[in-house]
Motif scaffolding. Structure first.
Motif, short mmCIF file in Angstrom:
data_model
loop_
_atom_site.label_atom_id
_atom_site.label_comp_id
_atom_site.label_asym_id
_atom_site.label_seq_id
_atom_site.Cartn_x
_atom_site.Cartn_y
_atom_site.Cartn_z
N LEU A 60 -3.23 1.96 6.54
CA LEU A 60 -2.89 0.82 5.70
C LEU A 60 -3.58 -0.41 6.28
O LEU A 60 -3.49 -0.65 7.48
CB LEU A 60 -1.37 0.61 5.68
CG LEU A 60 -0.56 1.81 5.20
CD1 LEU A 60 0.93 1.57 5.40
CD2 LEU A 60 -0.86 2.10 3.74
N GLU A 94 -6.75 -4.76 1.82
CA GLU A 94 -7.08 -4.12 0.55
C GLU A 94 -8.49 -4.49 0.11
O GLU A 94 -9.01 -5.55 0.46
CB GLU A 94 -6.02 -4.49 -0.51
CG GLU A 94 -4.67 -3.85 -0.13
CD GLU A 94 -3.56 -4.11 -1.14
OE1 GLU A 94 -3.64 -5.10 -1.88
OE2 GLU A 94 -2.60 -3.30 -1.15
N VAL A 109 -0.36 5.27 -0.54
CA VAL A 109 0.84 5.95 -0.04
C VAL A 109 1.42 6.86 -1.12
O VAL A 109 1.69 8.04 -0.89
CB VAL A 109 1.89 4.94 0.46
CG1 VAL A 109 3.21 5.65 0.79
CG2 VAL A 109 1.37 4.19 1.68
N SER A 110 1.58 6.33 -2.35
CA SER A 110 2.25 7.15 -3.36
C SER A 110 1.41 8.36 -3.75
O SER A 110 1.95 9.40 -4.09
CB SER A 110 2.68 6.32 -4.56
OG SER A 110 1.57 5.94 -5.31
N ASP A 127 -0.64 1.64 10.53
CA ASP A 127 -0.53 0.35 9.84
C ASP A 127 -1.35 -0.73 10.54
O ASP A 127 -0.96 -1.22 11.59
CB ASP A 127 0.94 -0.05 9.76
CG ASP A 127 1.16 -1.17 8.76
OD1 ASP A 127 0.16 -1.81 8.35
OD2 ASP A 127 2.32 -1.38 8.37
N GLU A 134 -1.31 1.13 -12.52
CA GLU A 134 -0.04 0.55 -12.97
C GLU A 134 0.37 1.16 -14.31
O GLU A 134 1.54 1.51 -14.51
CB GLU A 134 -0.25 -0.96 -13.13
CG GLU A 134 0.94 -1.81 -12.79
CD GLU A 134 0.55 -3.28 -12.72
OE1 GLU A 134 -0.26 -3.64 -11.84
OE2 GLU A 134 1.02 -4.06 -13.58
N ARG A 145 -5.05 -0.30 -3.73
CA ARG A 145 -3.89 -0.94 -3.09
C ARG A 145 -3.22 0.01 -2.11
O ARG A 145 -3.14 1.23 -2.36
CB ARG A 145 -2.88 -1.37 -4.15
CG ARG A 145 -3.39 -2.54 -4.98
CD ARG A 145 -2.37 -2.98 -5.98
NE ARG A 145 -2.00 -1.89 -6.86
CZ ARG A 145 -1.19 -2.02 -7.91
NH1 ARG A 145 -0.66 -3.19 -8.20
NH2 ARG A 145 -0.90 -0.99 -8.66
N ASN A 146 -2.70 -0.54 -1.03
CA ASN A 146 -2.00 0.28 -0.03
C ASN A 146 -0.89 1.11 -0.67
O ASN A 146 -0.73 2.29 -0.36
CB ASN A 146 -1.40 -0.63 1.06
CG ASN A 146 -2.47 -1.21 1.98
OD1 ASN A 146 -3.26 -0.47 2.55
ND2 ASN A 146 -2.49 -2.52 2.12
N GLU A 147 -0.13 0.49 -1.58
CA GLU A 147 1.01 1.21 -2.17
C GLU A 147 0.56 2.44 -2.96
O GLU A 147 1.24 3.47 -2.96
CB GLU A 147 1.85 0.26 -3.04
CG GLU A 147 1.07 -0.32 -4.21
CD GLU A 147 1.84 -1.42 -4.95
OE1 GLU A 147 1.65 -2.60 -4.60
OE2 GLU A 147 2.59 -1.09 -5.87
N ASP A 148 -0.60 2.33 -3.65
CA ASP A 148 -1.10 3.49 -4.41
C ASP A 148 -1.60 4.58 -3.46
O ASP A 148 -1.47 5.77 -3.74
CB ASP A 148 -2.21 3.06 -5.38
CG ASP A 148 -1.67 2.20 -6.53
OD1 ASP A 148 -0.51 2.39 -6.93
OD2 ASP A 148 -2.42 1.33 -7.01
#
Ligand code: AMP
Ligand code: MG
Length: 329
Positions: free
Chosen positions: A171, A174, A159-160, A7, A295, A154-157
């Motif tokens: 991370l 962006e 990770v997922s 991170d 999204e 995006r960081n969240e994408d």
């Protein structure tokens, strides 16, 4: 597979991970990381083994070569033969979202898909630059998305989509552009744009004096990657180029769909929409485009409608991606 999360959203800790990154890359491991364009999934560009793992992780066809990322001219010189005549122009564009096809010198032929050329880029994203520097070797890295799926911004994408499928995910900051690099061929008198991207044709022209789009798109793919379907959500996405027709259509149809549109248009609709941001600056739209597609993919809507944008400046690259991702109606 166990994935280590590194991170860097807390900047102060960056140097502490230098050794970890070096060792992952040295043993042929893969790291998902942010650049100023989109997230990449990278490994040692000198290693056939590491490059094979990249193709496997993405499900990418083996004849679609990878871009090799460097953090210095010295590193670039180990990968490719840089023509001396382009160096002054290159210095205006690097670090930045420009990928240059040159004669291969040292990159794995797995990365180049057996071609005698190699695509090289020096990214400007501060996390990408530090990561490559720590790796100590050029990093072969295509966009970090499953082949044919939308790129990740995006960081969240990251990770997922990559948790459990890569050795590490970095991370960090962006992507500033949100759209991939511009790929150019420099074998002729002026650069030929093989893939439109974050640098516009005007950006390239002002550095190199002149640039043109590859003119053979219709007859044959300009670059191996262009022949593949790309960037698309897993559910139907329909393009209605004309704004007024778009508004009329989405306002009159029924079903489990969502409009993907600029805020300017979205505000005039009486329904929820996925935002492409404020289109008075088209760079906002570039930045939102893949996030919006992801999204939609993650939502419960079964189809989406997107409108067109003027095809000039960065709008040309945006429309290139939208057209590849959608079916025009
Ligand atoms: P991606 O890694 O997903 O951003 O895609 C990289 C793009 O660069 C693809 O369209 C590739 O076909 C193209 N590319 C990479 N290496 C070469 C090369 N040696 N010659 C021509 N195009 C290349
Ligand atoms: Mg890609």
């Amino acid at each position: 597979m166990e994935t280590i999360l590194i991170d860097w959203r807390n900047r102060k800790e960056r140097d502490a991970d230098a050794e970890l990154i070096r060792s992952i890359v040295e043993r042929g491991g893969l790291i998902v990381f942010p650049t100023e364009t989109v997230f990449g999934i990278g490994g040692n560009a000198f290693s056939d083994e590491a490059c094979r793992r990249i193709f496997k992780a993405k499900g990418r066809p083996p004849d679609n070569p990878l871009i090799v990322h460097v953090s210095s001219y010295e590193m670039a010189g180990k990968v490719a033969e840089i023509p001396a005549r382009i160096i002054p122009a290159l210095k205006k564009m690097w670090p930045g979202p420009l990928t240059v096809i040159m004669r291969n010198r040292g990159a794995s032929t797995v990365a180049t898909a057996g071609l005698d050329t190699v695509a090289v880029r020096m990214p400007a994203g501060p996390d990408a630059a530090a990561m490559i520097e720590f790796a100590g070797v050029p990093v072969a890295a295509p966009s970090a998305n499953m082949a044919t799926r939308p790129s990740i911004t995006r960081n969240e994408d990251a990770v997922s989509q990559f948790m459990g499928r890569t050795d590490a995910i970095l991370l960090g900051e962006e992507p500033e552009y949100g759209i991939e690099s511009t790929v150019i061929d420099v074998s002729g008198d002026f650069p030929v744009i093989m893939r439109p991207g974050a640098y516009t044709i005007d950006d390239i022209s002002s550095a190199f004096g002149h640039a043109e789009y590859f003119s053979g798109y219709m007859e044959k793919p300009s670059t191996p990657g262009m022949k593949y379907r790309h960037y698309s959500p897993s559910k139907p996405l329909y393009l209605i180029r004309d704004e007024e027709r778009f508004i009329n259509m989405v306002s009159s149809i029924t079903g489990n769909f969502v409009p993907i549109c600029s805020d300017r248009i979205g505000r005039s609709l009486e329904m929820d929409y996925i935002s492409l941001g404020n289109d008075s600056d088209m760079y906002n739209v570039a930045k939102r485009l893949f996030a919006a597609m992801n999204e939609f993919d993650n939502s419960s809507y079964s189809e989406a409608y997107i409108h067109g944008f003027p095809e000039n400046g960065i709008g040309y690259s945006i429309m290139n991606r939208i057209k590849k991702a959608s079916v025009e109606i």
